[in-house]
Design an enzyme around this catalytic site. Structure first.
Site, PDB file in Angstrom:
ATOM      1  N   HIS A  77      -9.088  -9.268  -0.891  1.00 61.72           N
ATOM      2  CA  HIS A  77     -10.215  -9.724  -0.129  1.00 61.72           C
ATOM      3  C   HIS A  77     -10.800 -10.004  -0.881  1.00 61.72           C
ATOM      4  CE1 HIS A  77      -9.876  -5.288  -3.079  1.00 61.72           C
ATOM      5  NE2 HIS A  77     -11.044  -5.953  -3.464  1.00 61.72           N
TER       6      HIS A  77
HETATM    7  P1  TYD Z   1      -8.683  -0.959  -1.830  1.00 62.73           P
HETATM    8  O1  TYD Z   1      -9.672  -1.912  -1.372  1.00 62.73           O
HETATM    9  O2  TYD Z   1      -7.905  -0.684  -0.622  1.00 62.73           O
HETATM   10  O3  TYD Z   1      -7.281  -0.878  -2.985  1.00 62.73           O
HETATM   11  P2  TYD Z   1      -7.451  -3.160  -3.921  1.00 62.73           P
HETATM   12  O4  TYD Z   1      -7.580  -3.325  -3.970  1.00 62.73           O
HETATM   13  O5  TYD Z   1      -5.318  -3.431  -3.978  1.00 62.73           O
HETATM   14  O6  TYD Z   1      -7.706  -3.467  -1.791  1.00 62.73           O
HETATM   15  O7  TYD Z   1      -8.554   0.656  -1.998  1.00 62.73           O
HETATM   16  C1  TYD Z   1      -8.371   2.041  -1.807  1.00 62.73           C
HETATM   17  C2  TYD Z   1      -9.471   2.845  -1.787  1.00 62.73           C
HETATM   18  O8  TYD Z   1      -9.319   3.159  -2.435  1.00 62.73           O
HETATM   19  C3  TYD Z   1      -9.934   2.454  -0.611  1.00 62.73           C
HETATM   20  O9  TYD Z   1     -10.418   4.016   0.723  1.00 62.73           O
HETATM   21  C4  TYD Z   1     -10.992   2.646  -1.020  1.00 62.73           C
HETATM   22  C5  TYD Z   1     -11.314   3.202  -2.308  1.00 62.73           C
HETATM   23  N1  TYD Z   1     -11.929   2.928  -3.470  1.00 62.73           N
HETATM   24  C6  TYD Z   1     -13.331   3.470  -3.867  1.00 62.73           C
HETATM   25  O10 TYD Z   1     -13.455   4.815  -3.578  1.00 62.73           O
HETATM   26  N2  TYD Z   1     -13.806   3.277  -5.035  1.00 62.73           N
HETATM   27  C7  TYD Z   1     -13.096   2.451  -5.328  1.00 62.73           C
HETATM   28  O11 TYD Z   1     -13.971   2.129  -6.322  1.00 62.73           O
HETATM   29  C8  TYD Z   1     -12.518   1.597  -5.060  1.00 62.73           C
HETATM   30  C9  TYD Z   1     -11.905   0.287  -5.692  1.00 62.73           C
HETATM   31  C10 TYD Z   1     -11.638   1.806  -4.008  1.00 62.73           C
END
Ligand code: TYD
Length: 138
Positions: A52
């Site tokens: 992302h």
């Molecule tokens: P995600 O964005 O998929 O992780 P990555 O950084 O690997 O792309 O996030 C996984 C899950 O965690 C998603 O449901 C959102 C949640 N999340 C939060 O609730 N708070 C946060 O600060 C972050 C980074 C993620």
């Protein structure tokens, strides 16, 4: 912002016979106010995280244990860097698509972030990110 603005930051490290202590203070060692901390751990072999981009968020990534690769993409160029030193953080500026991969067993990626979690700050779709990144051409 481009991948040239994403670089490693050396953090103060106090090492003695008891082990190492590394400090990261907002606006002193880290070039933003730290509003949020999260970490990635237990990443299975072959799994990738990230995938992302962020509109405004700034982050410092630290491999506090083990190692992993970050692939950074500003819409024009890509670069791969390996994080393996707990005393060095990788600064990721806004408008950078990032993928995290090649996690070693037991690796932990600590993330210091400049803003609270806000899904509206994300580009989750690479083509939308690319369009936005190209539109920012001065
Ligand atoms: P995600 O964005 O998929 O992780 P990555 O950084 O690997 O792309 O996030 C996984 C899950 O965690 C998603 O449901 C959102 C949640 N999340 C939060 O609730 N708070 C946060 O600060 C972050 C980074 C993620």
């Amino acid at each position: 912002m481009s991948i040239a603005d994403c670089d490693f930051i050396q953090l103060p490290r106090f090492a003695d016979v008891r082990g190492d202590l590394v400090v990261a203070e907002g606006n002193i060692h880290v070039p933003f106010d730290i509003k949020r901390v999260y970490y990635l751990c237990g990443v299975p072999q072959g799994a990738a995280r990230g995938g992302h981009g962020h509109k405004e968020l700034r982050q410092l990534l630290i491999a506090v244990s083990g190692s992993f690769d970050a692939v950074l993409d500003d819409g024009f160029e890509r670069k791969r860097v390996t994080l393996s030193d707990p005393g060095r953080g990788l600064l990721i500026c806004p408008m950078i698509w990032r993928e995290l991969e090649n996690f070693s067993s037991g690796a932990v990626c600590l993330v210091l972030a400049s803003m609270a979690y806000d899904e509206r700050d994300y580009y989750r779709d690479y083509d939308s990110f690319l369009t936005a990144a190209k539109e920012n051409i001065p």
